[in-house]
Design an enzyme around this catalytic site. Structure first.
Site, short mmCIF file in Angstrom:
data_model
loop_
_atom_site.label_atom_id
_atom_site.label_comp_id
_atom_site.label_asym_id
_atom_site.label_seq_id
_atom_site.Cartn_x
_atom_site.Cartn_y
_atom_site.Cartn_z
N ARG A 174 0.83 -1.21 0.00
CA ARG A 174 0.00 0.00 0.00
C ARG A 174 0.86 1.25 0.00
O ARG A 174 2.06 1.18 0.29
CB ARG A 174 -0.83 0.03 1.29
CG ARG A 174 -1.73 -1.13 1.46
CD ARG A 174 -1.48 -1.82 2.80
NE ARG A 174 -2.08 -3.16 2.78
CZ ARG A 174 -3.37 -3.38 2.95
NH1 ARG A 174 -4.15 -2.38 3.25
NH2 ARG A 174 -3.87 -4.58 2.86
N ASP B 99 -3.41 3.85 3.88
CA ASP B 99 -3.11 2.43 4.07
C ASP B 99 -4.08 1.54 3.29
O ASP B 99 -3.87 0.33 3.21
CB ASP B 99 -3.16 2.07 5.57
CG ASP B 99 -4.46 2.52 6.23
OD1 ASP B 99 -4.76 3.72 6.16
OD2 ASP B 99 -5.18 1.67 6.79
P1 AMP Z 1 -9.21 -0.63 7.58
O1 AMP Z 1 -9.29 0.87 7.44
O2 AMP Z 1 -10.52 -1.31 7.79
O3 AMP Z 1 -8.47 -1.25 6.43
O4 AMP Z 1 -8.40 -0.96 8.94
C1 AMP Z 1 -7.45 -0.09 9.51
C2 AMP Z 1 -6.45 -0.86 10.34
O5 AMP Z 1 -7.09 -1.49 11.45
C3 AMP Z 1 -5.73 -1.97 9.56
O6 AMP Z 1 -4.39 -1.96 9.92
C4 AMP Z 1 -6.43 -3.20 10.04
O7 AMP Z 1 -5.62 -4.32 9.93
C5 AMP Z 1 -6.77 -2.88 11.49
N1 AMP Z 1 -7.91 -3.65 11.98
C6 AMP Z 1 -9.22 -3.52 11.64
N2 AMP Z 1 -9.97 -4.40 12.32
C7 AMP Z 1 -9.15 -5.11 13.10
C8 AMP Z 1 -9.33 -6.19 14.03
N3 AMP Z 1 -10.52 -6.71 14.30
N4 AMP Z 1 -8.23 -6.67 14.65
C9 AMP Z 1 -7.02 -6.16 14.42
N5 AMP Z 1 -6.79 -5.17 13.56
C10 AMP Z 1 -7.84 -4.63 12.90
MG MG Z 2 -6.87 -1.41 5.65
#
Ligand code: AMP
Ligand code: MG
Length: 523
Positions: free
Chosen positions: A202, A272
């Site tokens: 990313r 990201d």
């Molecule tokens: P996203 O914007 O949904 O792609 O997520 C943002 C960040 O939060 C990413 O680094 C994901 O891996 C982390 N993340 C989201 N949900 C979880 C979860 N249930 N457990 C651990 N990390 C999470």
């Molecule tokens: Mg993400």
């Protein structure tokens, strides 16, 4: 017996890793990945898999249906050659630098070599917490996993660059989520999606080493990206890094123009969640616009600011491209390249938008002087009253099939509005149609114009309420609606009549329903 699968280790071998192998939450420096094993789940069950993708990967039906494969796709077992890891990256979230994020719940199992010699990463999302889970559980719920599984494949069949989804596995384990962050947590069924892409790198993959001042790591990452995915840009050098940045800039502009042309709203365009390969990545609270509302966002967390609303996606993509440029600056060495990228993004996006929207209304041949005004006026007209975007463009093709333009707004177009059409709006629409008819239709074979329009205007998109019906059924154990959607999404342009009920305007019940118009980040 099925032939053995070959897994490569390019990412692990070309880039430095973290010496620690435990999953204690920590900050990692100087490494692009950390070894981690998926956390086993109690009762995995294969809910769905993508036949077209499995075929592409050389995974035949007996292998996909094999209970041993479900164990691998659930993170309970590994195929020989798999060497799982979580990637490290940072990112700007909602406009602010958020530091290290990393794969919080995604674990790459390995890089599967395909028959054509290329390879793809198989990645489990929801497979348990790596070191970068930031104390969250590393799991995912069925509703969001089902949405990611379906939409990845739907986008692929629409021709939009995207990560793919091989499988959807129920874990047999409850996952507690407070869906609307209102103090009402409850256990929901857990699931794991196996995502597939040549790379899940990313913008944030560059941002993190830059934030640490780690130019050596930045350089190794850029060299890996260049030599592995863009060898045509030349061997690593300052010029090649500049070409890489320029290339990502233009592909990102093209990608977002494609989203705008099909009505897809990503919902969380943090850096990201922006792919270096310009794939649509990280399907969270995404949505499809029903009416042509530039201010619409599916993401409840963003309901106030609307930073990631439909109409903002192009400018946010540019903002993200500039954050990538800043992260790559130690390699680029020349700040003026960022200004050049901004100009090139705007130029590429504008050209792609005219090209895609021009094709949507059947403009053929050389661009003509009035084309941009014709498109601009259409967009203004469409956004002034609630009208279903997807249905409108298909109905416009039906108008192109007529022998002559009717004197009043054709019934087929009228039917795509969500409410009554004000008389003045109708008059404006009729005036626009007359200009369009003259430019796109007159002197041409109506059938051919319409066929060209139908080839770029989807009849089936994964409407939010349609996905929601499949989720509600799946949560009750009924997989038939999900399986039906899998078949429909493979035919977005020539969707058979048996799916007519899925290509309708948003029903009233779905207008404000959670999961349909309001989607939570809590997934
Ligand atoms: P996203 O914007 O949904 O792609 O997520 C943002 C960040 O939060 C990413 O680094 C994901 O891996 C982390 N993340 C989201 N949900 C979880 C979860 N249930 N457990 C651990 N990390 C999470
Ligand atoms: Mg993400």
């Amino acid at each position: 017996m099925a032939s053995p699968l070959t897994f490569r280790r390019r990412f692990l071998e070309q880039l430095p890793g973290d010496p620690r192998t435990d999953n204690t939450t920590r900050l990692v420096r100087g490494a692009c990945w950390s070894r981690v094993l998926p956390t086993p789940v109690p009762a995995p069950r294969l809910l769905a898999w993508s036949r077209p993708l499995a075929q592409e990967l050389g995974l035949d039906e007996p292998r996909m249906q094999d209970a041993a494969t479900t164990q691998v796709l659930a993170g309970n077992n590994l195929w020989p050659g798999m060497d799982p890891y979580a990637a490290n990256y940072g990112g700007h979230q909602f406009g602010h630098w958020a530091g290290q994020l990393g794969d919080g719940r995604a674990i790459v199992l390995g890089e599967l070599e395909r028959r054509d010699g290329t390879s793809v990463e198989l990645q489990l999302k929801g497979a348990g917490p790596p070191h970068s889970s930031r104390r969250a559980d590393g799991r995912a719920v069925l509703r969001s996993s089902l949405r990611e599984f379906l939409c990845s494949e739907a986008m692929h069949h629409l021709g939009v660059p995207t990560t793919r989804a091989l499988s959807l596995v129920a874990t047999g384990e409850g996952v507690v989520r407070d869906m609307f962050y209102d103090g009402n947590p409850r256990a929901e069924p857990g699931a794991i999606v196996c995502r597939v892409a040549p790379s899940f790198l990313r913008f944030g993959s560059f941002e993190l080493p830059c934030s640490h001042g780690d130019v050596a790591l930045l350089r190794r990452l850029a060299d890996h990206v260049l030599t592995t995915f863009f060898p045509e840009l030349g061997a690593p050098s300052a010029d090649a890094y500049a070409r890489l940045y320029q290339d990502i800039t233009m592909r990102t502009a093209e990608l977002v123009a494609h989203w705008q042309a099909v009505g897809f709203v990503h919902g969380v365009m943090n850096t990201d969640n922006m792919s270096l390969l310009s794939l649509t990545i990280d399907y969270g609270p995404y949505g499809w616009i029903d009416d042509f509302d530039f201010g619409w966002t599916p993401n409840t967390t963003d309901a106030g600011m609307r930073r990631y609303a439909f109409g903002n996606q192009p400018s946010i993509a540019l903002w993200n491209v500039l954050r990538l440029g800043e992260a790559m600056l130690p390699l680029l060495g020349d700040e003026s390249l960022l200004d050049a990228a901004a100009a090139s993004f705007q130029h590429t996006y504008a050209a792609a938008e005219v090209r895609r929207y021009g094709a949507k209304i059947g403009l053929a041949g050389e661009r003509q002087a009035g084309d941009e005004a014709l498109l601009r006026d259409l967009v203004l007209w469409l956004s002034a009253q609630a009208i279903d975007m997807t249905l409108f463009f298909r109905a416009l093709a039906d108008v192109a099939r007529l022998d002559r333009l009717p004197a009043a707004l054709p019934a087929g177009l009228r039917a795509t509005f969500y409410g009554p059409v004000p008389a003045a709006h109708e008059v404006a629409g009729q005036a626009w149609l007359a200009r369009w008819w003259q430019r796109a239709r007159e002197g041409r074979d109506g059938g051919r114009v319409a066929a060209a329009m139908d080839a770029v205007n989807p009849r089936f998109v994964l409407r939010n309420w349609v996905a929601q019906l499949a989720i509600e059924a799946a949560e009750l154990g009924d997989l038939a609606p999900l399986q039906r959607l899998q078949r429909a999404l493979e035919r977005p342009f020539d969707t058979p009549a048996e799916f007519d009920d899925l290509v309708q305007k948003r029903p009233d019940w779905a207008r404000h329903k959670p999961g349909c118009s309001a989607l939570s980040c809590s997934s």
